[in-house]
Each structure stands twice: as structure tokens, then as C-alpha cells.
Design a protein around this motif. Structure first.
Motif, PDB file in Angstrom:
ATOM      1  N   MET A  32       0.899  -1.130  -0.065  1.00  0.00           N
ATOM      2  CA  MET A  32      -0.170   0.104  -0.023  1.00  0.00           C
ATOM      3  C   MET A  32       0.673   1.260  -0.073  1.00  0.00           C
ATOM      4  O   MET A  32       0.548   2.281   0.614  1.00  0.00           O
ATOM      5  CB  MET A  32      -0.886   0.026   1.116  1.00  0.00           C
ATOM      6  CG  MET A  32      -1.739  -1.134   1.283  1.00  0.00           C
ATOM      7  SD  MET A  32      -2.793  -1.193   2.737  1.00  0.00           S
ATOM      8  CE  MET A  32      -3.408  -3.201   2.930  1.00  0.00           C
ATOM      9  N   ALA A  33       1.622   1.324  -0.783  1.00  0.00           N
ATOM     10  CA  ALA A  33       2.744   2.407  -0.893  1.00  0.00           C
ATOM     11  C   ALA A  33       2.285   3.766  -1.048  1.00  0.00           C
ATOM     12  O   ALA A  33       2.540   4.647  -1.047  1.00  0.00           O
ATOM     13  CB  ALA A  33       3.742   2.028  -2.094  1.00  0.00           C
ATOM     14  N   LYS A  34       1.027   3.641  -2.145  1.00  0.00           N
ATOM     15  CA  LYS A  34       0.483   5.020  -2.457  1.00  0.00           C
ATOM     16  C   LYS A  34      -0.147   5.699  -1.226  1.00  0.00           C
ATOM     17  O   LYS A  34       0.061   7.080  -1.132  1.00  0.00           O
ATOM     18  CB  LYS A  34      -0.724   4.518  -3.408  1.00  0.00           C
ATOM     19  CG  LYS A  34      -1.666   5.924  -3.819  1.00  0.00           C
ATOM     20  CD  LYS A  34      -2.722   5.614  -4.739  1.00  0.00           C
ATOM     21  CE  LYS A  34      -3.513   6.764  -5.272  1.00  0.00           C
ATOM     22  NZ  LYS A  34      -4.841   6.509  -5.987  1.00  0.00           N
ATOM     23  N   GLY A  35      -0.719   4.795  -0.389  1.00  0.00           N
ATOM     24  CA  GLY A  35      -1.353   5.463   0.895  1.00  0.00           C
ATOM     25  C   GLY A  35      -0.098   5.948   1.694  1.00  0.00           C
ATOM     26  O   GLY A  35      -0.306   7.053   2.123  1.00  0.00           O
ATOM     27  N   LYS A  37       2.664   7.194   0.773  1.00  0.00           N
ATOM     28  CA  LYS A  37       3.029   8.358   0.111  1.00  0.00           C
ATOM     29  C   LYS A  37       2.271   9.776   0.245  1.00  0.00           C
ATOM     30  O   LYS A  37       2.815  10.703   0.439  1.00  0.00           O
ATOM     31  CB  LYS A  37       3.490   8.242  -1.541  1.00  0.00           C
ATOM     32  CG  LYS A  37       3.971   9.018  -2.104  1.00  0.00           C
ATOM     33  CD  LYS A  37       4.242   8.834  -3.604  1.00  0.00           C
ATOM     34  CE  LYS A  37       4.568  10.062  -4.606  1.00  0.00           C
ATOM     35  NZ  LYS A  37       4.957   9.629  -6.075  1.00  0.00           N
ATOM     36  N   GLN A  38       0.943   9.283   0.111  1.00  0.00           N
ATOM     37  CA  GLN A  38       0.314  10.581   0.578  1.00  0.00           C
ATOM     38  C   GLN A  38       0.128  10.989   1.968  1.00  0.00           C
ATOM     39  O   GLN A  38      -0.399  12.248   2.077  1.00  0.00           O
ATOM     40  CB  GLN A  38      -1.249  10.288  -0.262  1.00  0.00           C
ATOM     41  CG  GLN A  38      -1.348  10.086  -1.715  1.00  0.00           C
ATOM     42  CD  GLN A  38      -2.615  10.112  -2.395  1.00  0.00           C
ATOM     43  OE1 GLN A  38      -3.395   9.130  -1.935  1.00  0.00           O
ATOM     44  NE2 GLN A  38      -2.909  11.033  -3.121  1.00  0.00           N
ATOM     45  N   LYS A 183     -11.621   3.299   1.835  1.00  0.00           N
ATOM     46  CA  LYS A 183     -10.997   3.239   0.780  1.00  0.00           C
ATOM     47  C   LYS A 183     -10.386   4.582   0.413  1.00  0.00           C
ATOM     48  O   LYS A 183      -9.124   4.527  -0.223  1.00  0.00           O
ATOM     49  CB  LYS A 183     -11.961   2.906  -0.361  1.00  0.00           C
ATOM     50  CG  LYS A 183     -12.500   1.575  -0.159  1.00  0.00           C
ATOM     51  CD  LYS A 183     -11.850   0.136  -0.379  1.00  0.00           C
ATOM     52  CE  LYS A 183     -12.644  -0.934  -0.361  1.00  0.00           C
ATOM     53  NZ  LYS A 183     -11.761  -2.038  -0.379  1.00  0.00           N
ATOM     54  N   VAL A 185      -7.750   7.695   0.584  1.00  0.00           N
ATOM     55  CA  VAL A 185      -6.614   7.859   0.957  1.00  0.00           C
ATOM     56  C   VAL A 185      -6.743   8.787   2.113  1.00  0.00           C
ATOM     57  O   VAL A 185      -6.007   8.483   3.293  1.00  0.00           O
ATOM     58  CB  VAL A 185      -5.606   8.043  -0.191  1.00  0.00           C
ATOM     59  CG1 VAL A 185      -4.265   8.397   0.717  1.00  0.00           C
ATOM     60  CG2 VAL A 185      -5.589   7.074  -1.076  1.00  0.00           C
ATOM     61  N   THR A 202      -7.404   7.694   7.452  1.00  0.00           N
ATOM     62  CA  THR A 202      -6.641   6.837   6.342  1.00  0.00           C
ATOM     63  C   THR A 202      -6.938   5.602   6.256  1.00  0.00           C
ATOM     64  O   THR A 202      -7.313   4.887   7.203  1.00  0.00           O
ATOM     65  CB  THR A 202      -5.082   7.171   6.804  1.00  0.00           C
ATOM     66  OG1 THR A 202      -4.754   6.322   7.907  1.00  0.00           O
ATOM     67  CG2 THR A 202      -4.705   8.624   6.704  1.00  0.00           C
ATOM     68  N   VAL A 205      -2.643   0.316   6.372  1.00  0.00           N
ATOM     69  CA  VAL A 205      -1.636   0.147   5.776  1.00  0.00           C
ATOM     70  C   VAL A 205      -0.889  -1.013   6.582  1.00  0.00           C
ATOM     71  O   VAL A 205      -0.349  -0.817   7.694  1.00  0.00           O
ATOM     72  CB  VAL A 205      -0.686   1.327   5.675  1.00  0.00           C
ATOM     73  CG1 VAL A 205       0.515   0.958   4.880  1.00  0.00           C
ATOM     74  CG2 VAL A 205      -1.513   2.495   4.902  1.00  0.00           C
TER      75      VAL A 205
END
Length: 319
Positions: A32-35, A37-38, A183, A185, A202, A205
Motif C-alpha cells: 500500500m505504498a500509495k497510501g 506516500k500521500q 478506501k 486515502v 486514512t 496500511v
């Protein structure tokens, strides 16, 4: 069930669980790298990090990436679902967490309509923020907190409980009994009027790497990942092993067993028969095909696991 019967059975229980060479890497669909990162990108507007975790596993499975990348802000650890945890060793838990550098800890039951511990969170957070630099947010009169944690530990329940306590309003975040309900972010939600406090909700993760198969199994047992990724049968067997190891034999009375058992096949068969969870299958015989009724072990395993997660098998501390 009489105590002496349980003790008589205790010497037959497993002292080690056989994980059968399982690899936890196959249980987790990415990290879940996108989460993350944000979350990092939003830290500039955040005054404090609220990490939520399951009180039954206060040490196991907390995402180390959170500590590595988000610890630039003050941090509070919420150990939620305290109503399901055996807190007889609460002081040991707090001492161990303090050794690890975690000093701001609060035990909560966020599904409870009135949780006195929830009332302590805002004063605790304001005290922590007041003793640290706010840097670019120093002139702002409102505050922003970020809620983080692995899936299905009660982050959305915490937000709804804070709104219920401080704003007298209903839920703003959807709550579910399985991981992955949140869901979006980052969702900004007001939880307090005086002072004005918003929370960034959030999604859960998971760690990019689980430290051990047993840690992964504890996370699975507490519902942090979807059951089918691990297998209901292995989760149910680990649950039985854990209950017996901890001397928690309430499953015997709930499912009307004669005595504690270390045989998951025997336990699930009894549960299936008792709850009429059966299935009809075709069997090939020497005289042709016949339809037979057999216990539905998967359905029985699901009921056993669900009973644990709802607290029907007693309070448990897995760490």
C-alpha cells in the motif's frame, strides 16, 4: 465445565504451533505504498499522529514504516477493542511500550456509546501539542490530527466515537467487521468544536514485511487481513491452540464439548453438527453415485473465528 477437567486435559495441549512452512509474504497483497506516500505528503498540515492498534496484540504487527516515516510529529498510541482484551497485564504492556519509546498510550472501546477514555484523548493531544513546536502551523487556531494503523483496528470507530462525544453527532466514517472498509486515502473530518480539531482518516496500511509467521497469524486472527488469504482452517486451528495455551476454555461450554480438545478437526466437526452447518456432496461408490451429508468445516471455522472476534470466547491477550 469443571476446572479439574480442563487441567486434566492440559498436558495434551500443543506447546508449539506447526505453521507448516507457510510464507506470510503470500498473505499480503502489496504494502500500500500509495497510501503511505500521500500520508507523508500531508504531514506538513498535521499536528499529531494518532496510531490505532488492536489491544489484544499491543506489540505484534504495528507497522514499523509508520515509526520510520511519520515520527516527525507527536504520537499517541490508541489500543482499541479493550473490551476484547485481557488487561490483567496492562502494567507490563505499558512498561514494555515505554521501553520502546511509546509514552502516550490510551486504551479504548470505540464501539461503546459512552467511553470515558475517549474523553481523555483531546486533553492528552492538546497537552502534547502544547509542549512541542508547531512550526509552520504556529499561528493556526485549529488543529489537524492524522489517524493511522493497520486495517480493521477501529480507526473509523475512533473518529465516530470522538464525534459522538465532542460534537454530539452521528458517524462520519463507515465501520465494518473486515479490513479495507476505508478506501479513500485521506478524508478530513471534524471531531471537536472547542478547540476546532479535524482528523485525517486514512486506509489501513500493512507492513511491507511481517516479522514472523506467528505475527502474521495473530494479525489474521484479529481480522487485520481477509480470512481467505490465510485460510479459515489454519486461523481456526491457531485460535484453538492459543485458547488452550492461555487456559481460556469457554469454547467448551459455548459449543457443548465434553472437554477441551487440541484437535481442530474434532472441534469443527462438533460445531458444524451443533449449528447444523452441513453440506451435501456426491460420493462415487461401487454401485453408483450417491449424495451424502457431511459437516461444513469451513462454515464451522468461520463461526469459531467470529465468536472470538466478538468476544464470545472470553477476553484474550495474544502478546
Amino acid at each position: 465445565m469443571r476446572l479439574y477437567q480442563a487441567l486434566r486435559s492440559a498436558d495434551r495441549f500443543r506447546t508449539v504451533f506447526d505453521f507448516g512452512g507457510r510464507d506470510v509474504a503470500h498473505w499480503f497483497p502489496g504494502h500500500m505504498a500509495k497510501g503511505l506516500k500521500q500520508m507523508r505528503a500531508s504531514l506538513r498540515s498535521v499536528d499529531c499522529i494518532i496510531e490505532v492498534h488492536d489491544a489484544r496484540i499491543p506489540f505484534s504487527g504495528r507497522n514499523p514504516v509508520f515509526r520510520e516515516t511519520l515520527d516527525v510529529r507527536p504520537h499517541v498510541l490508541i489500543l482499541n477493542k479493550m473490551d476484547l482484551a485481557d488487561l490483567s497485564s496492562k502494567q507490563r504492556i505499558l512498561a514494555k511500550l515505554e521501553e520502546d519509546g511509546v509514552r502516550n498510550v490510551l486504551f479504548t472501546d470505540c464501539l461503546k456509546q459512552r467511553d470515558d477514555n475517549i474523553k481523555k484523548l483531546v486533553p492528552m493531544v492538546m497537552g502534547i501539542i502544547g509542549s512541542t513546536q508547531r512550526f509552520n502551523r504556529d499561528e493556526n487556531t485549529d488543529y489537524c490530527l492524522m489517524v493511522i494503523g493497520v486495517p480493521n483496528v477501529g480507526k473509523s470507530s475512533l473518529i465516530n466515537s470522538l464525534r459522538r462525544t465532542n460534537l454530539k453527532k452521528g458517524r462520519a466514517s463507515r465501520v465494518g467487521g473486515e479490513p479495507g472498509i476505508t478506501k479513500a486515502v485521506l478524508t478530513k473530518i471534524q471531531v471537536c468544536e472547542r478547540p476546532i480539531i479535524h482528523l485525517l482518516d486514512t486506509p489501513g496500511v500493512l507492513p511491507p514485511k511481517i516479522e514472523s509467521v506467528e505475527t502474521g497469524m495473530k494479525l489474521a486472527l484479529c481480522g487485520t487481513i481477509l480470512d481467505h488469504l490465510v485460510g479459515e482452517d489454519i486461523i481456526a486451528d491457531y485460535l484453538l491452540y492459543s485458547l488452550n495455551r492461555l487456559g481460556k476454555f469457554s469454547y467448551v461450554e459455548k459449543y457443548e464439548l465434553q472437554e477441551p480438545s487440541d484437535d481442530i478437526h474434532h472441534v469443527l466437526k462438533h460445531i458444524a453438527v451443533k449449528l447444523k452447518k452441513t453440506q451435501r456432496v456426491k460420493a462415487i461408490t461401487g454401485v453408483g453415485n450417491i449424495t451424502v451429508t457431511i459437516p461444513n468445516y469451513t462454515a464451522a471455522a468461520y463461526d469459531f473465528i467470529r465468536a472470538f472476534r466478538k468476544g464470545e470466547l472470553g477476553r484474550v491477550m495474544l502478546d
